[in-house]
Structures are given as structure tokens and as C-alpha cells.
Scaffold this active site. Sequence first.
Site, PDB file in Angstrom:
ATOM      1  N   THR A  42       0.760  -1.294   0.044  1.00 11.17           N
ATOM      2  CA  THR A  42       0.054  -0.194   0.188  1.00 11.17           C
ATOM      3  C   THR A  42       1.100   1.335  -0.072  1.00 11.17           C
ATOM      4  OG1 THR A  42      -2.085  -1.097   1.352  1.00 11.17           O
ATOM      5  CG2 THR A  42      -2.013   1.158   1.071  1.00 11.17           C
ATOM      6  N   HIS A  58       2.162   1.819  -3.438  1.00 15.43           N
ATOM      7  CA  HIS A  58       0.907   2.419  -4.288  1.00 15.43           C
ATOM      8  C   HIS A  58       1.071   4.393  -3.700  1.00 15.43           C
ATOM      9  CE1 HIS A  58      -0.985  -0.809  -5.787  1.00 15.43           C
ATOM     10  NE2 HIS A  58      -0.998  -1.706  -4.912  1.00 15.43           N
TER      11      HIS A  58
HETATM   12 ZN    ZN Z   1      -0.024  -3.529   5.132  1.00 10.79          ZN
END
Ligand code: ZN
Length: 342
Positions: free
Chosen positions: A40, A43
Site C-alpha cells: 500500500t 501505491h
Molecule cells: Zn500493510
Amino acid sequence: MRALVKTRDAPGLEMQDQPVPEIGPDDVLIRIAKTGICGTDIHIWNWDDWAAKTVPVPLITGHEFAGEIIEMGRNVTDLEIGQRVSGEGHLIGKTSRQSRSGKFHLDPATRGIGVNEPGAFAEYLKLPAFNAVPLPDEIDDDIGAILDPLGNAVHTALSFDLIGEDVLVTGAGPIGIMAAAVVRHAGARNVVITDINPDRLALAESVADVVPVNVAHEDLKSLMPRLGMQEGFDVGLEMSGNQAALDQMVDALVMGGRIALLGIPPGKSPVDWSQIVFKAITLKGVYGREIFETWYKMIAMIQNGLDVRKVITHRFPATEYATGFETMRGGASGKVILDWRG
Ligand code: ZN
Ligand code: NAD
């Protein structure tokens, strides 16, 4: 304090001087020791479409952490100054139907630290005391910093009965590898993990007792007789978000097989529904960790011999965050840890 901040609507992150957060009556202030870099966070670094429409700017990023409580709000009575903790990064509401039924992980108002709210890539983190999870002495800060993704793995793996089952894990990223280790620990018979990246498969083999299969070159089904499997895998854990991996999983499952899906496909992806129906397959989507059932189970499993330490392949001081992110973006690493002390 030093903090790693998404400062503008563009790729990258910057180390900045930020004020130490002020806590409310129900919060604790945690001095961060170690943090893990998550997919994440990549990203968010890359500032892809998902990140640009989800993450407010500016924001302190990061959600995988271990540290020590150094201040407590006046209502906090069940924790102690000096207590080592990790914590649940999903901040939940308490008014929804699911929350009021005790299914906190299904609260639709969930907000994530480091995604929607200020995060853990900093010297200090404000967290609701409710979210703090005390760490026993045998769980050090490195492992404490990866309990969030280990929790994803545990939540997914324990979705179905695993004892004596043949289990297929698609995707040997850090979470898939840890899920395979959990599946083995929980008593499965065969644990097969697939990927198309040889570095990742080699790492999987070093962390857990698994059969690695590179589906870029090897045929998954042809190895089944060698493993004593006649009809297919009983349980599938989808950990890649890749369409081809899901298709292959559906194809390799027994009639009545069960699939838990953690991997997030990049967009809408077609599914062969008639195969799902005719094979009478059960599908379960998995989000986050069960609050706090997953945390109890994973800590107990670690205390009882589950060992995922080798999934941590790199450690850097927080000042070398750019190298840490570059290492993660390279795709050959396991978990990358940043050290915030000193
Ligand atoms: Zn994580
Ligand atoms: P990762 O990107 O590091 O690992 C994914 C792996 O899948 C990679 O090693 C990649 O080479 C492999 N892969 C690609 N194509 C494949 C194929 N055809 N067959 C088999 N493997 C293939 O991701 P991660 O950090 O380990 O996380 C796993 C997944 O879980 C990601 O999709 C992530 O977005 C998702 N995730 C979901 C939640 C949730 O709450 N649902 C939480 C965390 C992560």
C-alpha cells in the site's frame, strides 16, 4: 519529530519535521521503534489512481509499526507507560450494525492510519487505546512491525478448516509466504505456493515448508499426482490479485473447494462463474484482520512456534527510506523494515 510525508499530489515521499501529535482522552502516544513498508505504501509512493483518489495531501504515511507507549489519555486505564505495543491500523466506527454486533472488522466507516489518517512513518504515533495491542517479550520490534500483514495472512488462512487439507496459495509476496507458513503451522497436508518470480519462490521455500511452483514454466496440475493428490486442492488462498492465478486456482480445486481472496485485482476482472457454480466452490473476500480475534490467534501461534522472521529481508534506518522503498519496488525483497530510533 521526523515523519515521512506525502507532501504533494505527485510520486514520492519526503522526510519532514512535523509536530508531535496531541492525544485525546482515549488515545495513547506511541514512540515508534520499527515500521514495515507495505505494498500500500508503494501505491502511495507511486501515486497511482487509487492513491490519488484515496489519500489526502499532506499526510504522514505508514501503518505497520511497533513501539512503546509514552503517554496515555486520561480515560486509558488498561495500558501502561513503557508498554511495548503494535496495533490495529484500521480505525473503526462504533455505530454501524456490524460494529454493534462485535464484528469490528466489517465496520463500513473504517479509516486507515497512513492512508486516510496520520500514520506510523514517524517518531511518534497517536492511536486510540482501543487499537493498541500489547506485545509479549518474545515478540521483538521487527516481528511487531509486521503483525499487520501477518494478520492479513492469518485472517485469510484461517478462513477455512486446514487440518489434513491440500492448500494452494497463489502469489508468493510477503503475505502469501506468511500465509503458507500459517497453513503449514495449522496442520495442512500439502502446501503449494505459486508465483512467476523465482526470487519470491526461493524466499517462500526458505520461510516455510512449501512446494514452490513457478507457473511461468511449470504446470500446476501435473505435479498433483506426485503429491498424492487425485482430485485437486481443498482450499485456495488467492494472494496475488492476478486474474490468471485465480483462474488457475478455480481450475485446480476439488469439487466443493473453498477459496479465500485477499489479493486485490487492479480493476474489474472476469471470472468463469459457471466453473464456480458447477464445482460448487465457496468464495470468501477477506479485508484486513478480524479485530481482535486475528491478533490473539497470531500472537498465540508465534508463541507456539510459528516463525516468519526470514520473510524480513532488509532493514534500514528511517533516514534511508528512499533505499527501503527502492528495495521494495524492485520486487525481489520480502518485508523491508525501517528503524526510527536514533
Ligand atoms: Zn500493510
Ligand atoms: P505482492 O505484490 O508483494 O505479491 C504478489 C505476488 O503475486 C508477487 O510476488 C507476484 O509476482 C505474484 N504473481 C503475479 N502474477 C502471478 C500469477 N499469475 N500466479 C502467481 N503469482 C503471481 O503483494 P503482498 O504485499 O504480498 O500482498 C498480497 C496481495 O494482497 C496484494 O494483491 C495486496 O494488494 C493484497 N492485500 C489485500 C489486503 C486486504 O485487506 N484485502 C491487505 C493487504 C494486502
